[in-house]
Design an enzyme around this catalytic site. Sequence first.
Site: not given
Length: 324
Positions: A7, A41, A97, A174, A181
């Site tokens: 990442e 975001a 999100r 969760d 999802k």
Amino acid sequence: MPTFSFELYPPRTEAAEGALYLSLAHLVAAGPEFISVTYGADGSSREPSLAVLAKILDGTDVRPMAHLTCVGSSYAQASQLIREFLDAGITSFLALRGDPPAGAAEGDDFLGDLGSAGELVQLIHRVQSERAPFAFEDVPGFPGAKRLTSGEKVTIAVAAFPNGHPRSRSVDQDLDTLLAKEAAGANLAITQLFFQADDYLGFVDRARSAGVTMRILPGIMPVLSPNRLRRILELSGENIPVELERDLADAGSSAEQAAVGVRHATALGHDLLAGGAPGIHLYTFNKHEPVLAVLRGIGLLGEPQPISPEETSPEETSPERVSA
Ligand code: FAD
């Protein structure tokens, strides 16, 4: 063979950009499955995120994965954003999100039209299928023949939280969220960082029992200083990893602290693979040396090859995303 991936976050200054692209060359040379690029975001990182993704797409043979968030967006804005990334050639996404804006609390009216990452997963699929409803592919065994397919499939990853999302009510919530999802069309999960292999391995067992079938990649971050550890714990809500905290505090110099961080991350990666993890996803903070050292320590990478004579260490800045 277990996979590995990285990442990155989009740089904020020209100096950070130069350092990132130098690190990128080293990360690409290691041969990751994909490299993901975070997204702010509040939408402020749209252009810089796209620039890093385009650099990976056009300049390397590694698959770029775009983080996308939907918090605060209307359907029209989110659809437009997805279209823009698809138009740029991006076909792998990490659908999130996103965190509430600064000052807003969970439960406040900050969400916008899409209430969860699952809805963003559905929207990505919808935009993709509207954009390329039909495509043709070669028919194996019949040279020159083409057949109709349902269009190019996108890879859609989602976040998973081995120790629970900081605001979720229960472990079951969760797991339900992750299952929802996958039902919405996600085909890969990447976890929030954690410090004990059993946190991940137990979570995967529970997810499988709940019906989750997609690959779940553990996210690992080499924590290179006590300050970084403090910040990560604040953001992620994870419990204090007592041994790591003690070893970082005992290390004299920043080089010794970095070595401690690499050693702990290597041990964690080793335990994860021994426990059956399908690969590991490494949070790089835009630095290649620590994550490549972890991969070498785990045995997923050979000795380093020279890349460029003017190699320097990239400067360290904050990541785009609010959560650790
Ligand atoms: P969701 O899956 O929508 O879940 C959010 C919370 O809502 C959870 O507590 C969940 O249990 C609950 N929930 C969801 N649906 C329901 C429902 N139907 N009913 C009740 N509760 C529900 N943030 C960024 O801004 N940019 C990034 O680039 C970024 N990258 C990330 C990468 C990884 C690997 C991870 C783990 C996180 C990343 N984040 C990023 C942080 C992420 O945006 C936040 O953790 C955010 O608060 C939750 O996002 P999510 O996609 O998990 O949301």
